[in-house]
Design a protein around this motif. Structure first.
Motif, PDB file in Angstrom:
ATOM      1  N   SER A 164       0.813  -1.218   0.000  1.00  0.00           N
ATOM      2  CA  SER A 164       0.000   0.000   0.000  1.00  0.00           C
ATOM      3  C   SER A 164       0.847   1.268   0.000  1.00  0.00           C
ATOM      4  CB  SER A 164      -0.929   0.007   1.217  1.00  0.00           C
ATOM      5  OG  SER A 164      -0.175  -0.063   2.414  1.00  0.00           O
ATOM      6  N   ASP A 182      -4.506  -0.018  -3.364  1.00  0.00           N
ATOM      7  CA  ASP A 182      -5.568   0.592  -2.559  1.00  0.00           C
ATOM      8  C   ASP A 182      -6.300  -0.516  -1.828  1.00  0.00           C
ATOM      9  OD1 ASP A 182      -7.683   1.941  -1.470  1.00  0.00           O
ATOM     10  OD2 ASP A 182      -8.242   3.017  -3.294  1.00  0.00           O
ATOM     11  N   CYS A 189      -3.406   1.534  -7.963  1.00  0.00           N
ATOM     12  CA  CYS A 189      -3.504   2.936  -8.365  1.00  0.00           C
ATOM     13  C   CYS A 189      -2.118   3.450  -8.740  1.00  0.00           C
ATOM     14  CB  CYS A 189      -4.071   3.795  -7.244  1.00  0.00           C
ATOM     15  SG  CYS A 189      -5.744   3.359  -6.740  1.00  0.00           S
ATOM     16  N   ASP A 201      -6.677   5.264 -11.475  1.00  0.00           N
ATOM     17  CA  ASP A 201      -7.070   3.917 -11.059  1.00  0.00           C
ATOM     18  C   ASP A 201      -6.712   2.924 -12.166  1.00  0.00           C
ATOM     19  OD1 ASP A 201      -8.157   4.797  -8.636  1.00  0.00           O
ATOM     20  OD2 ASP A 201     -10.076   5.279  -9.592  1.00  0.00           O
TER      21      ASP A 201
END
Length: 299
Positions: A164, A182, A189, A201
C-alpha cells in the motif's frame, strides 16, 4: 342518539380568562413551530411551571390596558431577541470565514493552479507521437517504445508489488510514476507526479491502463480552468462576507425602544419587584433555656 355535539366556549372580560387564553396561545404557537420544518422563532415554557405574581393577578382583575400592552411587548421583545441572537451567530460565523476559511481556501486554489499550470505545460512538451499516440515509457530503468510491451510490463510490476506504500517505478511524458495497492477499494492505483500528484485507477487490461493515464493528463487544462473559476468565486464570497459583517442588526432600534417601554411598564405595574409570600406567620419563638437558679445554701 346525538348525531352532532356542539362545544361552546365562554370568555368573560376583565377576568382571569385573559391570562388562561394567553397561556394556551403561547403554547399553541410553540407546538405549531415544532411541528413544522422551520426553526422556532421563540421559546416557551411549560404551563405548569408558570407562576403568576400577585401584581399580574391584580392587573388582570382590574382590566388595566397597560397590562395588555405589557403582554404584547413580552412576545415582541422575545422574538426580537431571538432574531438578534441569530444575527450574532451568523455574524460570528462570517468573521470566522473571513479570518480563516476563505483565505485558506484561496491559498489552496492558488497552489492547485500553480500545480496544474506546471503539469499541463509539462504534458504539452511531451505529446504522444506516431500512429499509436504513445510516448516512450520508462519502467524499472528500461524504456519501452511499443505500447503493448509497456502495458504488459506495467501489469507485471503491479502483480509483483502488492504493497500500500507508493513506490517509484519509472517515468512517462515527463511525469514520475508511483504505484500502490488501494486496500480499501481493492485495486492498484498510480500517481503521476509533476508539481502535483494526479491519481489514476488501474485495471487488469494493459491497453486500458495506458488509456486511463492519457485521459488523466488530458484533463489537466480543464481542471486548471475550474480551479481558476473556484478561486474567483471564493474571492467574491470573501468580499461579500466583509460587506455583510459591516451591516448592523436591522431591528436594533426597535428592540431598544420596545425594551425600554417594557421596562417602564414593569416599573409602572410594580412587576420588577419579586413578590413575597403572604402567609399567616407567627413571630418566631426562640427556645431559651430557663435560667438556672443557683440554690443558696445558708449555713
Amino acid at each position: 342518539m346525538f348525531p352532532e355535539v356542539e362545544v361552546y366556549r365562554y370568555v368573560t372580560e376583565q377576568t382571569f380568562d385573559a391570562y388562561l387564553y394567553q397561556l394556551v396561545e403561547s403554547k399553541q404557537k410553540f407546538i405549531s413551530q415544532i411541528m413544522t420544518s422551520k426553526s422556532p422563532v421563540r421559546s416557551a415554557e411549560d404551563v405548569d411551571e408558570v407562576a403568576l405574581s400577585f401584581a399580574e393577578v391584580k392587573m388582570l382583575a382590574t382590566g388595566d390596558a397597560c397590562f395588555k400592552e405589557k403582554m404584547d411587548l413580552d412576545i415582541q421583545v422575545s422574538k426580537l431577541r431571538v432574531l438578534k441572537q441569530s444575527y450574532l451567530s451568523e455574524h460570528y460565523d462570517l468573521e470566522d470565514r473571513v479570518l480563516k476559511y476563505y483565505p485558506q481556501t484561496i491559498k489552496e486554489y492558488e497552489e492547485r493552479i500553480a500545480g496544474y499550470e506546471n503539469d499541463a505545460a509539462l504534458a504539452e512538451q511531451h505529446k504522444p507521437q506516431g500512429e499509436d499516440k504513445f510516448c516512450p515509457m520508462t519502467l524499472k530503468g528500461v524504456t519501452y517504445t511499443e505500447k503493448a510491451a509497456a502495458g504488459e510490463m506495467l501489469l507485471a510490476i503491479c502483480k509483483d508489488y502488492p504493497m500500500s506504500a507508493p513506490t517509484d517505478i519509472g517515468r512517462y511524458r515527463g511525469f514520475r510514476m508511483e504505484i500502490y495497492y488501494d486496500t480499501v477499494n481493492a485495486h492498484y492505483c498510480m500517481n503521476l507526479c509533476g508539481k502535483a500528484k494526479h491519481k489514476v485507477d488501474l485495471g487488469a487490461d494493459a491497453f486500458g491502463n495506458l488509456t486511463r493515464i492519457e485521459n488523466e493528463l488530458s484533463k489537466l487544462p480543464a481542471r486548471l480552468e475550474v480551479a481558476k473559476i473556484k478561486k474567483a468565486e471564493t474571492i467574491a464570497q470573501l468580499e461579500t462576507a466583509k460587506e455583510e459583517i459591516k451591516k448592523p442588526f436591522a431591528f436594533e432600534d426597535e428592540l431598544k425602544e420596545k425594551t425600554e417601554r417594557l421596562n417602564a411598564l414593569n416599573i409602572e405595574l410594580n412587576l420588577n419587584e419579586k413578590d413575597t409570600s403572604v402567609m399567616d406567620t407567627e413571630p418566631e419563638q426562640t427556645e431559651e433555656q430557663p435560667e438556672r437558679k443557683c440554690a443558696s445554701w445558708e449555713r
